[in-house]
Every structure is written in C-alpha cells, then in structure tokens.
Design a protein around this motif. Sequence first.
Motif, PDB file in Angstrom:
ATOM      1  N   PHE B  68      -1.340  -9.975 -10.411  1.00  0.00           N
ATOM      2  CA  PHE B  68      -2.403  -9.241 -11.184  1.00  0.00           C
ATOM      3  C   PHE B  68      -3.962  -9.393 -10.864  1.00  0.00           C
ATOM      4  N   SER B  69      -4.490  -8.386 -10.485  1.00  0.00           N
ATOM      5  CA  SER B  69      -6.003  -8.525 -10.047  1.00  0.00           C
ATOM      6  C   SER B  69      -6.855  -8.069 -10.966  1.00  0.00           C
ATOM      7  N   SER B  70      -6.404  -7.028 -11.588  1.00  0.00           N
ATOM      8  CA  SER B  70      -7.470  -6.515 -12.717  1.00  0.00           C
ATOM      9  C   SER B  70      -6.802  -5.775 -13.660  1.00  0.00           C
ATOM     10  N   PRO B  71      -7.443  -5.642 -14.912  1.00  0.00           N
ATOM     11  CA  PRO B  71      -6.524  -5.043 -16.127  1.00  0.00           C
ATOM     12  C   PRO B  71      -6.963  -3.563 -16.054  1.00  0.00           C
ATOM     13  N   ASP B  79      -1.744   4.862 -10.020  1.00  0.00           N
ATOM     14  CA  ASP B  79      -0.776   5.336  -9.276  1.00  0.00           C
ATOM     15  C   ASP B  79      -0.119   4.091  -8.988  1.00  0.00           C
ATOM     16  N   VAL B  80       1.206   4.093  -8.699  1.00  0.00           N
ATOM     17  CA  VAL B  80       2.116   3.233  -8.141  1.00  0.00           C
ATOM     18  C   VAL B  80       2.456   3.675  -7.014  1.00  0.00           C
ATOM     19  N   ARG B  97       2.147  -1.045  -4.832  1.00  0.00           N
ATOM     20  CA  ARG B  97       0.791  -1.383  -5.119  1.00  0.00           C
ATOM     21  C   ARG B  97       0.274  -0.350  -6.197  1.00  0.00           C
ATOM     22  N   VAL B  98      -0.273  -0.915  -7.097  1.00  0.00           N
ATOM     23  CA  VAL B  98      -0.450  -0.201  -8.508  1.00  0.00           C
ATOM     24  C   VAL B  98      -1.990  -0.112  -8.376  1.00  0.00           C
ATOM     25  N   MET B  99      -2.765   1.159  -8.610  1.00  0.00           N
ATOM     26  CA  MET B  99      -4.173   1.283  -8.245  1.00  0.00           C
ATOM     27  C   MET B  99      -4.626   2.100  -9.276  1.00  0.00           C
ATOM     28  N   GLU B 102      -9.845   3.363  -6.596  1.00  0.00           N
ATOM     29  CA  GLU B 102      -9.643   2.518  -5.278  1.00  0.00           C
ATOM     30  C   GLU B 102      -9.582   1.159  -5.881  1.00  0.00           C
ATOM     31  N   ARG B 103      -9.465   0.929  -7.296  1.00  0.00           N
ATOM     32  CA  ARG B 103      -9.440  -0.508  -7.565  1.00  0.00           C
ATOM     33  C   ARG B 103      -7.769  -0.813  -7.560  1.00  0.00           C
ATOM     34  N   LEU B 104      -7.395  -1.873  -7.087  1.00  0.00           N
ATOM     35  CA  LEU B 104      -6.238  -2.557  -7.066  1.00  0.00           C
ATOM     36  C   LEU B 104      -5.769  -3.322  -8.460  1.00  0.00           C
ATOM     37  N   LEU B 105      -4.945  -2.754  -9.036  1.00  0.00           N
ATOM     38  CA  LEU B 105      -4.467  -3.423 -10.348  1.00  0.00           C
ATOM     39  C   LEU B 105      -3.582  -4.834 -10.224  1.00  0.00           C
ATOM     40  N   CYS B 106      -2.451  -4.515  -9.525  1.00  0.00           N
ATOM     41  CA  CYS B 106      -1.587  -5.339  -9.241  1.00  0.00           C
ATOM     42  C   CYS B 106      -0.736  -4.944  -8.065  1.00  0.00           C
ATOM     43  N   GLU B 107      -0.134  -5.833  -7.272  1.00  0.00           N
ATOM     44  CA  GLU B 107       0.747  -5.489  -6.349  1.00  0.00           C
ATOM     45  C   GLU B 107       1.936  -6.311  -6.214  1.00  0.00           C
TER      46      GLU B 107
END
Lengths: 137, 137, 137, 137
Positions: B68-71, B79-80, B97-99, B102-107
């Motif tokens: 998890f990178s970002s809330p 988008d998944v 990859r959940v975006m 342009e920001r990655l939320l989690c993968e």
Amino acid sequence: MSRSTRYTVTVQFGDCDPAGIVFFPNFLRWMDASSLHFFRTCGLPPWRELERTRGIVGTPVLEIQTRFSSPATYGDTIDVHTRIESWRNKVFVHSHRVMLGERLLCEGTETRAFVERGTDGRIHAIPVPEDIRALCS
Amino acid sequence: MSRSTRYTVTVQFGDCDPAGIVFFPNFLRWMDASSLHFFRTCGLPPWRELERTRGIVGTPVLEIQTRFSSPATYGDTIDVHTRIESWRNKVFVHSHRVMLGERLLCEGTETRAFVERGTDGRIHAIPVPEDIRALCS
Amino acid sequence: MSRSTRYTVTVQFGDCDPAGIVFFPNFLRWMDASSLHFFRTCGLPPWRELERTRGIVGTPVLEIQTRFSSPATYGDTIDVHTRIESWRNKVFVHSHRVMLGERLLCEGTETRAFVERGTDGRIHAIPVPEDIRALCS
Amino acid sequence: MSRSTRYTVTVQFGDCDPAGIVFFPNFLRWMDASSLHFFRTCGLPPWRELERTRGIVGTPVLEIQTRFSSPATYGDTIDVHTRIESWRNKVFVHSHRVMLGERLLCEGTETRAFVERGTDGRIHAIPVPEDIRALCS
C-alpha cells in the motif's frame, strides 16, 4: 518469546460468498481487528484516545502477505493468533495465524507503521514509540 | 504482452474508516471484483453458469501479497488494472495495480486456482483449463 | 411470552466510518447474524443442511424497519436481543433490540419468509413449516 | 417536483451470500452511497470539507424502512434513484428506489438529520441549514 494474543470470531452467513465459504477479504478484516485487539490487550488505549493525547492516529498497513490453506463457513468459530514478528525503526511486522480448532485456515503478515496526522491533515509515519514497544514486548 | 483490463470503482463513505481513509480489506474486495471482471471481459460466463455447465465453482485465492503506497478517501474514483502475470499447471497469478489518476495506491498479486466441487460437497483445485487459458491470453 | 436470544458482537475499527461511529448497515448485518443465531439456538441446523435435507435455502428478508437511537464505536461490546414478534402464514416477523449495556442503540423488525429453490433455480416463499414454528416457540 | 439523482453500482461476487443473491445490508450501503451522491450532485462539498468549514459532520440515519421485492446477483448493474421526500425542521426523508433495468429490487426511506460535533466530541442534530435545503430543491 514475544507476547501472543487470541481473537475469536464466529463466521456469519453474510461473511460467506456464493461458493458458501468465507469471502477472503473478511480474513483481512479479522486480522486487522486482531491487530487492534493485540494492542488493547497490551495496555494501549483506543486510537481515538491516542490521537487526542499524542497525535497517533493508528497503524495503517504498508504491506500484507497471506496464504490461505483451508476454507471456513458460517457458524464456524475461528481464532486469530497474533504476535509481533519484528520491530524495526519505523515499522513493525504482525504475524497472524487463523485457526479453526486445530486446522490452519490462513496465515500471514502485516507490515504496519504508527502514523500521526500533520497540520496539513495528511498522515505520515513516525518511528515506533519506545514506550509502546516496551508495553508490547 | 498479456491482456490487461481496467475496473473502475468510486470509493464510498462506508468504505472508509475512522481515519477517513479506505479500510484496506476493501482494496482486496476490489481486486477480487477486478479479477472476475477480467475473466468476464475475456469472454467467460459468470461462475454460476460455469458451475452448471462444467462444474467449475470459481477461482479462490491461495495467496495474496499487496503493498500500500498511498491512501484514498470517499469520492475518489479509482482504477484497478489487472492482468495475468503467469500461468502454471494448477495455479495462475493475477497482478493488480490500483491507481487514482496517475497516483499508485496499491499493487499486489493473487495466486488463484480453478476449483470444482467434488461429490462430497468440498472444493478442490483442477489444472487450469486449456480453453480458458487460451481465451485469456 | 416468546423465546428470546442474545447475540454478542464486539465492534471493530473497520465497522466504523469517518465520523468514528458504526456505519449503520453493519447493524443490519448483526441483526441478520442474530436471526440465524436465534434459529440455531432453537435447534435448527445450518441452512446448507436444511437445503440438502428439505430444500429450504434460508429466510430472506422481505421488509425491514429500524430506528437508530444512539451510536456505538470500535471496542464497544453490544448485544442483539432477538425474538419472533409474530408468525403469519407465509411470513414471520423478527424483533431485534441492540443494546450497549443498558443503553439502546437501535431496534427494528425484519419480515422474513422461508424459501425453497425451484427447479428453475429461482427461490420462492413457502408457508412457515409447522415443525420449525413449534421448535422456535 | 423534487430533484432526483441516479447512482449506478455493479454487484460484485463478494456482495452476494451463500444463496447466490445480494446480502441485503449491501442494499443499505448503496442507498447510503446514493444519499451522499445526491448531495454532491446538488453542489455540496464532501463531509470532511463541510466539517472543516461549518462543523457539519454528515447526515446520520435516524430511521430506515425498506421493502425487498426481487433479488439481484453478481454482474447485475443496478440503479439507485434518490430524492428528498420531505424536509422537516430537524430532519429530512430520503426516498430510494433500486432498479435492475425496469425491475424494482427494493425501495425504502431513510430519515436523516444534519449533525455537528460538539465541544465534548459527541454529535448532535441541528436544524436543516436553509442554504443546503435551497441547493437541493
């Protein structure tokens, strides 16, 4: 040996999917509940109180890893066994084993960090507070 | 290059926790929904139909791994992006990859197997059906 | 006086919304769990067994009505008190009172029917089975 | 005639129970999401912003009433049609109709109040703000 806690849940009908077994994200819900239960058992107050007194909002997960071995269904009473696998500077690793009696359902780890809310309203990780680490060891 | 699909979700108020951010098991719910969406997009019927015609109940997860990178919070549209990372004999690995823009939320990855229900009512893994693998490649 | 059961739940962090209180659909989840717990306490087997032996799939809700009086938050241990308010020909009415100690959190009714799955795969209501009604009175 | 909005949801596998149909508390989740979507469509900011600027935390439900007419299953795309049925002094009533194409799945009302958080941290109802009511009419 580190401290270990047990959190017990009875699986509900609505926790199960059309295949009749627990919909897997619910296991993550229960691991999360068991994580908080671990800290409460160690003597920490609820997050809402820690936020008021020390600005600590909680311990969001940074990474999870889980292996699912065996399904469960509604009516089953399951135990989540939780301990701290390791403490690092800014993060710690929870280990959870979910058992139905003697049968392992799933096991996994969560990497988490203690976070504060900054003046901009966003949360950021802080070093693991020494007193909390001491309480939980 | 393998096929990739996009599954879009708007985060609801009730998906968020007292810290005001998505309660993380919901990301797993959405990855699961995106997995099924992937198969439907490739031309597979719903599981209930595959169960009737071929005895295949679905593709339960055997293992997951997520960073998890970002809330995210309610009102966010995310988008998944889902594809098959690898096919093995009895399992396959989904990559998600959940975006948020342009920001990655989690993968993360999910290892899954196709399963049938045996005559004893219990489910067991079967080799990945060749025709399904062909459809999804 | 009709039989009454008590189902106990501890509210989890993930059951609460950004306002820090239980997201209300969870109260309905717990009433549903308490409804099944009521039947199990009265001696009924799980639905999956009733489906195998008698074709009865469960007791879907036809109508609900709930008043919310007071919020709860994570860490609270709450009790759902459940009984049958009335039996009619094809339906029955469950009454649930959700308490936090002496404090009423919410109360409501569910109108439900016993259903079977027809040969077309669809479910339809049947008259309340006499033996089940007897068990639960 | 009052303003009406439409909120669209695709039912996920995990939203369904062992009977293969939507677990009913999910319909309440979607009505709640549609309630917030209604206010956003009328021009209100997210609750977190209203809390910062005006102290308004949201619109918790005080009472709900729902009739379920027809089930839905995963893969179905459903629409929640939402409007304000009536405004009173301290509360308002939302009306929701959940449709699968031309088929009514369920319909119900929610009685809600705008709430503020007091200096003691507890929430209490306030009269419906005139400007918000005007925006939504």
